[in-house]
Design a protein around this motif. Structure first.
Motif, mmCIF file in Angstrom:
data_model
loop_
_atom_site.group_PDB
_atom_site.id
_atom_site.type_symbol
_atom_site.label_atom_id
_atom_site.label_comp_id
_atom_site.label_asym_id
_atom_site.label_seq_id
_atom_site.Cartn_x
_atom_site.Cartn_y
_atom_site.Cartn_z
ATOM 1 N N HIS A 1 0.825 -1.212 0.000
ATOM 2 C CA HIS A 1 0.000 0.000 0.000
ATOM 3 C C HIS A 1 0.858 1.261 0.000
ATOM 4 C CE1 HIS A 1 -3.916 -1.818 0.133
ATOM 5 N NE2 HIS A 1 -3.521 -2.634 1.100
ATOM 6 N N SER B 1 2.345 1.468 -3.711
ATOM 7 C CA SER B 1 1.415 1.860 -4.776
ATOM 8 C C SER B 1 0.801 3.231 -4.545
ATOM 9 C CB SER B 1 0.311 0.823 -4.907
ATOM 10 O OG SER B 1 -0.472 0.795 -3.736
ATOM 11 N N GLY B 2 0.959 3.804 -3.364
ATOM 12 C CA GLY B 2 0.392 5.115 -3.072
ATOM 13 C C GLY B 2 -1.009 5.035 -2.494
ATOM 14 N N ASP B 3 -1.552 3.832 -2.294
ATOM 15 C CA ASP B 3 -2.903 3.684 -1.745
ATOM 16 C C ASP B 3 -3.041 4.317 -0.363
ATOM 17 O OD1 ASP B 3 -3.743 2.306 -3.944
ATOM 18 O OD2 ASP B 3 -3.546 0.323 -3.032
ATOM 19 N N PRO C 1 -6.101 9.372 -3.287
ATOM 20 C CA PRO C 1 -5.997 9.625 -4.730
ATOM 21 C C PRO C 1 -4.747 10.418 -5.116
ATOM 22 C CG PRO C 1 -8.193 10.185 -3.927
ATOM 23 C CD PRO C 1 -7.359 9.858 -2.733
ATOM 24 N N ILE D 1 -1.875 7.911 -5.306
ATOM 25 C CA ILE D 1 -1.975 7.083 -6.508
ATOM 26 C C ILE D 1 -1.568 7.887 -7.731
ATOM 27 C CG2 ILE D 1 -3.591 5.838 -8.000
ATOM 28 C CD1 ILE D 1 -5.104 5.087 -5.427
ATOM 29 N N SER E 1 2.128 8.209 -7.761
ATOM 30 C CA SER E 1 2.730 6.931 -8.141
ATOM 31 C C SER E 1 2.664 6.722 -9.655
ATOM 32 C CB SER E 1 2.014 5.796 -7.418
ATOM 33 O OG SER E 1 2.565 4.560 -7.760
#
Length: 128
Positions: A76, A79-81, A85, A88, A91
């Protein structure tokens, strides 16, 4: 092209370092060895209300307190989760920037190599 390569690398270098570090930590945690007794205990107890779909190879959940339990956290972060937003988007932009740096770096190298060749200097692969 050199100016864009230089200025974008200052900004995206931080994010690319973050993505590389969390990706490495994620793989490190996934490859961390599990103690033999913990692995057999976890394998003998299926998780409650879970059935492995036919044709799939399911793994038991990692024992509590093991390093393998951090794989999800690192994924997480990678991935930038974890940052919503905006994370993400950064990323995705970092991935695009990585492609740009690969292309522009190769482009700059070829141009310098051809420039040396046209000036009748030795067009070596690497030079000082």
């Amino acid at each position: 092209m050199r100016k864009w390569h230089r200025w974008l690398s200052v900004f995206f270098g931080i994010f690319l370092f973050w993505i590389a570090a969390t990706g490495l930590l994620s793989h490190w945690a996934a490859l961390w060895p599990v103690a033999e007794s913990a692995a057999t205990a976890a394998a003998s107890e299926p998780p409650p209300a879970f059935e492995c779909p036919e044709g799939w190879r399911c793994r038991p959940p990692p024992p509590e307190g093991s390093v393998r339990g951090l794989v999800g956290l690192f994924h997480h972060l990678h991935s930038g989760d974890s940052f919503g937003p905006v994370g993400i988007a950064i990323s995705i932009l970092s991935g695009i920037a990585l492609l740009f740096f690969a292309f522009s770096g190769l482009w700059l190298y070829v141009r310098m190599w051809l420039n040396r060749k046209h000036r009748r200097q030795s067009p070596r692969w690497f030079w000082d």
